[in-house]
Motif scaffolding. Structure first.
Motif, PDB file in Angstrom:
ATOM      1  N   GLY A 109     -10.432   1.982  -9.842  1.00 24.10           N
ATOM      2  CA  GLY A 109      -9.467   2.930  -9.289  1.00 24.10           C
ATOM      3  C   GLY A 109      -9.842   3.353  -7.879  1.00 24.10           C
ATOM      4  O   GLY A 109      -8.983   3.461  -6.995  1.00 24.10           O
ATOM      5  N   ALA A 110     -11.152   3.587  -7.654  1.00 26.20           N
ATOM      6  CA  ALA A 110     -11.620   3.942  -6.310  1.00 26.20           C
ATOM      7  C   ALA A 110     -11.400   2.784  -5.338  1.00 26.20           C
ATOM      8  O   ALA A 110     -11.014   2.980  -4.177  1.00 26.20           O
ATOM      9  N   TYR A 111     -11.636   1.559  -5.825  1.00 29.06           N
ATOM     10  CA  TYR A 111     -11.426   0.357  -5.006  1.00 29.06           C
ATOM     11  C   TYR A 111      -9.949   0.218  -4.643  1.00 29.06           C
ATOM     12  O   TYR A 111      -9.598  -0.093  -3.496  1.00 29.06           O
ATOM     13  N   MET A 112      -9.079   0.484  -5.613  1.00 29.69           N
ATOM     14  CA  MET A 112      -7.644   0.426  -5.375  1.00 29.69           C
ATOM     15  C   MET A 112      -7.226   1.475  -4.338  1.00 29.69           C
ATOM     16  O   MET A 112      -6.465   1.185  -3.399  1.00 29.69           O
ATOM     17  N   ALA A 113      -7.745   2.713  -4.491  1.00 25.16           N
ATOM     18  CA  ALA A 113      -7.413   3.784  -3.552  1.00 25.16           C
ATOM     19  C   ALA A 113      -7.880   3.436  -2.140  1.00 25.16           C
ATOM     20  O   ALA A 113      -7.174   3.696  -1.154  1.00 25.16           O
TER      21      ALA A 113
ATOM     22  N   LEU B 138      -7.412  -2.405 -16.259  1.00 22.03           N
ATOM     23  CA  LEU B 138      -8.565  -2.728 -15.418  1.00 22.03           C
ATOM     24  C   LEU B 138      -8.273  -3.976 -14.590  1.00 22.03           C
ATOM     25  O   LEU B 138      -8.538  -4.022 -13.374  1.00 22.03           O
ATOM     26  N   SER B 139      -7.679  -4.975 -15.230  1.00 17.39           N
ATOM     27  CA  SER B 139      -7.322  -6.213 -14.518  1.00 17.39           C
ATOM     28  C   SER B 139      -6.271  -5.937 -13.442  1.00 17.39           C
ATOM     29  O   SER B 139      -6.351  -6.482 -12.328  1.00 17.39           O
ATOM     30  N   ALA B 140      -5.290  -5.075 -13.771  1.00 22.00           N
ATOM     31  CA  ALA B 140      -4.222  -4.762 -12.815  1.00 22.00           C
ATOM     32  C   ALA B 140      -4.766  -4.029 -11.591  1.00 22.00           C
ATOM     33  O   ALA B 140      -4.387  -4.320 -10.451  1.00 22.00           O
ATOM     34  N   LEU B 141      -5.669  -3.060 -11.822  1.00 20.46           N
ATOM     35  CA  LEU B 141      -6.261  -2.324 -10.702  1.00 20.46           C
ATOM     36  C   LEU B 141      -7.058  -3.252  -9.788  1.00 20.46           C
ATOM     37  O   LEU B 141      -6.940  -3.194  -8.558  1.00 20.46           O
ATOM     38  N   LEU B 142      -7.878  -4.103 -10.395  1.00 18.65           N
ATOM     39  CA  LEU B 142      -8.674  -5.040  -9.608  1.00 18.65           C
ATOM     40  C   LEU B 142      -7.785  -6.043  -8.874  1.00 18.65           C
ATOM     41  O   LEU B 142      -8.006  -6.355  -7.699  1.00 18.65           O
ATOM     42  N   SER B 143      -6.759  -6.530  -9.558  1.00 17.73           N
ATOM     43  CA  SER B 143      -5.853  -7.515  -8.964  1.00 17.73           C
ATOM     44  C   SER B 143      -5.116  -6.940  -7.752  1.00 17.73           C
ATOM     45  O   SER B 143      -5.090  -7.543  -6.680  1.00 17.73           O
ATOM     46  N   ALA B 144      -4.516  -5.743  -7.947  1.00 13.61           N
ATOM     47  CA  ALA B 144      -3.782  -5.117  -6.849  1.00 13.61           C
ATOM     48  C   ALA B 144      -4.722  -4.811  -5.686  1.00 13.61           C
ATOM     49  O   ALA B 144      -4.363  -4.999  -4.517  1.00 13.61           O
ATOM     50  N   GLY B 145      -5.926  -4.337  -6.009  1.00 17.48           N
ATOM     51  CA  GLY B 145      -6.904  -4.044  -4.963  1.00 17.48           C
ATOM     52  C   GLY B 145      -7.307  -5.285  -4.183  1.00 17.48           C
ATOM     53  O   GLY B 145      -7.403  -5.259  -2.952  1.00 17.48           O
ATOM     54  N   ILE B 146      -7.542  -6.384  -4.898  1.00 11.65           N
ATOM     55  CA  ILE B 146      -7.944  -7.643  -4.246  1.00 11.65           C
ATOM     56  C   ILE B 146      -6.830  -8.140  -3.322  1.00 11.65           C
ATOM     57  O   ILE B 146      -7.089  -8.535  -2.175  1.00 11.65           O
ATOM     58  N   TRP B 147      -5.584  -8.117  -3.826  1.00 18.77           N
ATOM     59  CA  TRP B 147      -4.484  -8.602  -2.997  1.00 18.77           C
ATOM     60  C   TRP B 147      -4.291  -7.715  -1.766  1.00 18.77           C
ATOM     61  O   TRP B 147      -4.072  -8.211  -0.653  1.00 18.77           O
ATOM     62  N   LEU B 148      -4.381  -6.403  -1.933  1.00 19.12           N
ATOM     63  CA  LEU B 148      -4.246  -5.503  -0.795  1.00 19.12           C
ATOM     64  C   LEU B 148      -5.363  -5.728   0.224  1.00 19.12           C
ATOM     65  O   LEU B 148      -5.138  -5.649   1.438  1.00 19.12           O
ATOM     66  N   GLN B 149      -6.563  -6.026  -0.268  1.00 23.95           N
ATOM     67  CA  GLN B 149      -7.671  -6.273   0.655  1.00 23.95           C
ATOM     68  C   GLN B 149      -7.449  -7.564   1.454  1.00 23.95           C
ATOM     69  O   GLN B 149      -7.712  -7.615   2.656  1.00 23.95           O
TER      70      GLN B 149
ATOM     71  N   ILE C 243      -9.638  10.787  -1.697  1.00 21.82           N
ATOM     72  CA  ILE C 243     -10.851  10.439  -0.952  1.00 21.82           C
ATOM     73  C   ILE C 243     -10.887   8.942  -0.645  1.00 21.82           C
ATOM     74  O   ILE C 243     -11.210   8.519   0.465  1.00 21.82           O
ATOM     75  N   GLY C 244     -10.547   8.130  -1.650  1.00 23.70           N
ATOM     76  CA  GLY C 244     -10.532   6.679  -1.454  1.00 23.70           C
ATOM     77  C   GLY C 244      -9.576   6.253  -0.360  1.00 23.70           C
ATOM     78  O   GLY C 244      -9.882   5.374   0.463  1.00 23.70           O
ATOM     79  N   ILE C 245      -8.407   6.890  -0.322  1.00 17.57           N
ATOM     80  CA  ILE C 245      -7.398   6.577   0.692  1.00 17.57           C
ATOM     81  C   ILE C 245      -7.923   6.877   2.097  1.00 17.57           C
ATOM     82  O   ILE C 245      -7.765   6.080   3.028  1.00 17.57           O
ATOM     83  N   VAL C 246      -8.554   8.025   2.257  1.00 20.81           N
ATOM     84  CA  VAL C 246      -9.079   8.428   3.565  1.00 20.81           C
ATOM     85  C   VAL C 246     -10.150   7.446   4.043  1.00 20.81           C
ATOM     86  O   VAL C 246     -10.153   7.016   5.205  1.00 20.81           O
ATOM     87  N   ILE C 247     -11.054   7.058   3.154  1.00 21.03           N
ATOM     88  CA  ILE C 247     -12.119   6.118   3.527  1.00 21.03           C
ATOM     89  C   ILE C 247     -11.533   4.754   3.890  1.00 21.03           C
ATOM     90  O   ILE C 247     -11.946   4.117   4.862  1.00 21.03           O
ATOM     91  N   GLY C 248     -10.540   4.313   3.122  1.00 22.14           N
ATOM     92  CA  GLY C 248      -9.894   3.023   3.409  1.00 22.14           C
ATOM     93  C   GLY C 248      -9.226   3.004   4.768  1.00 22.14           C
ATOM     94  O   GLY C 248      -9.350   2.042   5.527  1.00 22.14           O
ATOM     95  N   LEU C 249      -8.516   4.096   5.096  1.00 23.20           N
ATOM     96  CA  LEU C 249      -7.854   4.181   6.395  1.00 23.20           C
ATOM     97  C   LEU C 249      -8.875   4.189   7.528  1.00 23.20           C
ATOM     98  O   LEU C 249      -8.699   3.520   8.552  1.00 23.20           O
TER      99      LEU C 249
END
Length: 473
Positions: free
Chosen positions: A15-19, A89-100, A366-372
């Protein structure tokens, strides 16, 4: 360590990775127009987004999330709650990977579409093709066309209106002072409606439609009055240039005096002297005309610069409200799978709806702020500089057009993507200056990335789901 505890830690990390990736992509594209136009520096954009995105997510974010997002997959196929945990868990990781991946290449893609694609992959992997509500997926996919088209159309119209009534006016600064207060009203009204309309049934404070309208109108009216008072201080610009003496009115007066004396000399002279004096008179006429053109051009440039400065402040206001609205409207939706997985791990049962604890909203903010702050510059550069050249007036037109599109589409129940809308709005502003003002190569890459977001999310989820399931069963 128990299996449940290990899964709980993994879903929190996912979830943090996704954020983090939401901040790097989704939030970055929302701030891109302001940075690209020069209204905000990258550092200022990060600070503003940090405060307002987090505030929107924490104080106004949805505290209830649909565990099976928007009817994408059939809930009746889930007989084992742990299968849902593996899927989320798979969906969060998948969406995070694609966004990255998208962020790395600077592609602005939709967070919601990434999650939808991931859930489609999960549903197909668990229950087969028939477990997915394909008509709903197709309905969401129509936003790929609706969102950029409507956003581009409105932004095209707004920018052309500004050109006609401000830049083409005899006195652009005075025209800007007249049009800005009504624009401030509509900006605040529209963005408050965007934020409150979607949240009226999902916030800690429930609001009916009349209350939403009233609060939005009050915010707009306050902005109207404040902008009216502030603009009274704005005066018609005067030239300030290193060579100001060259354009000073006294220069023209002295040239006129010289011309009168030379006319007297011309009348009293003959032959070669008269010819040379005539040449001098012609040269004075040319010099006077040249200085007049320079003065007019310089004054126009100063006026246009002041107009852009006024709209720069207006764009900062719209960027702040867009950041707050994004935090309120989109963050909880994106971290919904995290809330669903934690609900199952703590209760042992599948629920159609699950409460989103405050600490999850905090994690998302917090995750969003760090990502930006870390990777957001990549997407900001694409939105702000690579599609078309932006100025504050163009950036404002894109942001306001996007906000108005989101409100209209939400009110009519049409599928909409914030990302696609904003990109379409930037393209619309570029088209207002002609097709040559657009970087068609960048635009093509963005459209391709949109088309493959859902299938990419689905494929990555399928590749992740079975190894995760095998590991924990």
């Amino acid at each position: 360590m128990t299996t449940e505890m290990m899964l709980l830690i993994l879903v929190i990390v996912a979830g943090a990775y996704m954020a983090w990736n939401i901040g790097a992509n989704d939030v970055a594209n929302a701030m891109g127009t302001s940075v690209g136009s020069g209204a905000l520096t990258l550092k200022q954009a990060v600070i503003i987004a940090a405060v307002l995105e987090f505030s929107g997510a924490f104080f106004f974010g949805s505290h209830v999330s649909e565990t099976i997002q928007k009817g994408i997959i059939d809930a009746n196929i889930f007989t084992n709650p742990m299968i849902v945990v593996y899927g989320m868990l798979s969906a969060l990781l998948s969406a995070g990977i694609w966004l990255q991946i998208a962020s790395y290449y600077g592609w602005p893609v939709s967070t919601t579409h990434s999650i939808v694609g991931a859930l489609v992959g999960f549903g197909a992997a668990v229950g087969g093709i028939e477990a997915v509500y394909w008509e709903n997926v197709a309905f969401i996919a129509t936003s790929w066309i609706i969102s950029p088209f409507l956003g581009g159309l409105l932004s095209y119209g707004i920018f052309n209106m500004l050109r006609r009534y401000v830049f083409y006016a005899p006195h652009p600064v005075e025209a800007a002072k007249k049009i800005t207060p009504p624009l401030v009203f509509f900006v605040l009204f529209t963005l408050c409606m965007v934020m409150l309309y979607e949240r009226q049934n999902n916030t800690k404070i429930d609001l009916n439609m009349m209350e939403v309208l009233g609060l939005s109108a009050a915010a707009g009216g306050m902005g109207f009055l404040i902008s009216k008072l502030c603009l009274k201080r704005v005066k018609q610009p005067y030239l300030k240039h290193k060579s100001q003496a060259e354009y000073h009115p006294e220069v023209s007066n002295q040239l006129e005096k010289a011309k009168r004396h030379l006319l007297q000399v011309q009348a009293a002279s003959r032959d070669v002297v008269q010819y040379q004096v005539t040449e001098l008179l012609d040269e004075i006429d040319r010099l006077t005309e040249s200085l007049k053109r320079k003065e007019e051009t310089g004054r126009e440039s100063a006026e246009y610069a002041l107009v852009e400065k006024i709209f720069g402040y207006l764009q900062i206001v719209s960027a702040c409200l867009m950041a707050f609205a994004h935090g309120a409207n989109d963050v909880a939706n994106a971290i919904g799978p995290l809330a669903a997985a934690i609900s199952i791990l703590t209760t042992g049962a599948i629920s159609e709806q699950s409460a989103i604890p405050t600490w999850i909203l905090t994690l998302g903010g917090i995750g969003i702020v760090i990502g930006l702050a870390t990777w957001g510059w990549r997407v900001i550069e694409t939105i702000g500089k690579k599609i078309t050249e932006l100025t504050p007036t163009r950036g404002f037109s894109a942001e306001f057009g996007a906000a108005a599109t989101i409100l209209i589409a939400s009110r009519l129940g049409m599928p909409i993507s914030t990302t696609h809308t904003l990109v379409g709005s930037v393209i619309g502003v570029g088209l207002a200056r002609g097709i040559e003002a657009l970087d068609l190569r960048t635009t093509r890459h963005i459209v391709i990335s949109w088309a493959i977001t859902v299938p990419a999310g689905a494929l990555i989820t399928i590749l992740l789901f079975f190894p995760i399931k095998a590991l924990f069963q």
